[in-house]
Design an enzyme around this catalytic site. Sequence first.
Site, PDB file in Angstrom:
ATOM      1  N   GLU A  45     -10.457  -3.440  -5.169  1.00 19.35           N
ATOM      2  CA  GLU A  45     -10.010  -2.374  -4.227  1.00 19.35           C
ATOM      3  C   GLU A  45     -10.035  -1.098  -5.090  1.00 19.35           C
ATOM      4  O   GLU A  45      -9.684  -1.288  -6.140  1.00 19.35           O
ATOM      5  CB  GLU A  45      -8.657  -2.932  -3.705  1.00 19.35           C
ATOM      6  CG  GLU A  45      -7.537  -3.073  -4.547  1.00 19.35           C
ATOM      7  CD  GLU A  45      -6.120  -3.380  -3.756  1.00 19.35           C
ATOM      8  OE1 GLU A  45      -5.756  -2.617  -3.232  1.00 19.35           O
ATOM      9  OE2 GLU A  45      -5.724  -4.721  -3.786  1.00 19.35           O
ATOM     10  N   SER A  68       0.861  -1.158  -0.068  1.00 22.29           N
ATOM     11  CA  SER A  68      -0.021   0.056   0.224  1.00 22.29           C
ATOM     12  C   SER A  68       0.697   1.294   0.023  1.00 22.29           C
ATOM     13  O   SER A  68       1.560   1.411  -0.883  1.00 22.29           O
ATOM     14  CB  SER A  68      -1.047   0.117   1.187  1.00 22.29           C
ATOM     15  OG  SER A  68      -1.801   1.011   1.092  1.00 22.29           O
ATOM     16  N   HIS A 126      -8.036  -4.835  -0.665  1.00 20.58           N
ATOM     17  CA  HIS A 126      -6.777  -4.325  -0.338  1.00 20.58           C
ATOM     18  C   HIS A 126      -6.194  -4.956   0.918  1.00 20.58           C
ATOM     19  O   HIS A 126      -6.760  -5.437   1.948  1.00 20.58           O
ATOM     20  CB  HIS A 126      -6.831  -2.770   0.379  1.00 20.58           C
ATOM     21  CG  HIS A 126      -5.824  -1.827   0.413  1.00 20.58           C
ATOM     22  ND1 HIS A 126      -5.209  -1.731  -0.690  1.00 20.58           N
ATOM     23  CD2 HIS A 126      -5.360  -1.275   1.397  1.00 20.58           C
ATOM     24  CE1 HIS A 126      -4.127  -0.981  -0.322  1.00 20.58           C
ATOM     25  NE2 HIS A 126      -4.165  -0.613   1.042  1.00 20.58           N
TER      26      HIS A 126
END
Length: 306
Positions: A236, A142, A266
């Site tokens: 996501e 991320s 995610h």
Amino acid sequence: MAGTEIDAVRDLLAASPRSSNLAERRERLDGFGAHYPVPHDVTVVPVDASGVAAEWTLSPEADPARVVLFLHGGGYVSGSLNSHRHMMAETGRAAGARTLALDYRLAPEHPFPAALDDALAGYRFLLDSGVSPGNIVLSGESAGGGLALATALSLRDAGLPLPRCLWLTSPWVDLEMTGDSMDTEAAVDPLIQREYLTELAEAYCAGTNAATPLISPLHADLGGLPPMLIQVGSAETLLDDSLRLAGVAASADVAVTLQVWPHMIHAWHMFYPQLAEGRRSLASAGAFIRAHLGDGAAVRHPTIWA
């Protein structure tokens, strides 16, 4: 079975809604990590990585000469060694390497470029400890994925030796949130939405233009970077970050492998103990890492705990 498992993860997330309080948000993410114990055969050792708190993990299968340097997710404002320790244990086992996770500084207390400075310090720590750059994998999830890419760009521009390869999971590489999936996948992403990401970006950028390449590497010239594996879930809001990043990398003649995992949300790797697709995705990343390090990758053999 896959649907049942990811639905159980969705239920876990729904049972712990995100607070508006920063301290509680950080506790929430750490709590997800604490939900899964570290396997008993994995050694965990804290270390000071040139002024950055860090942590080694080593499984019996690991070659200590090979290192996966990991930068956790959390939108630059949360995440820690605690949140991803269990994931690092499995990553090292899959990759046949020890892992070094960095507890880099977080916004809003420490906005850009504090996290990048810490990531660079962690990489230099490995080099100073005698680890060959050809034995280093730079990775992140991320926000950590975007940070890993920014770190590689900074190393390239400084003329420093680059890692052997990059592994990026659901990388956040566009802090302006211009991808179509930010809206088209909003209804199925249980973790991150535009409003929340806008808040995180403002905290991290602290007045710096979000389009700055070291903040949003989607806008960077990626030429000369090592091979990269990008893994992203189809469910996501950051899906388009990965799709567009793969195109930018390919256009810059970077060897890129893109994996889109159907129905995954995610940061699904974090939930691998109860999610078969999480275990498969980590195994796939491990195979990518092993293939690029190869049998002859080791050049120098550092001490096990630098």
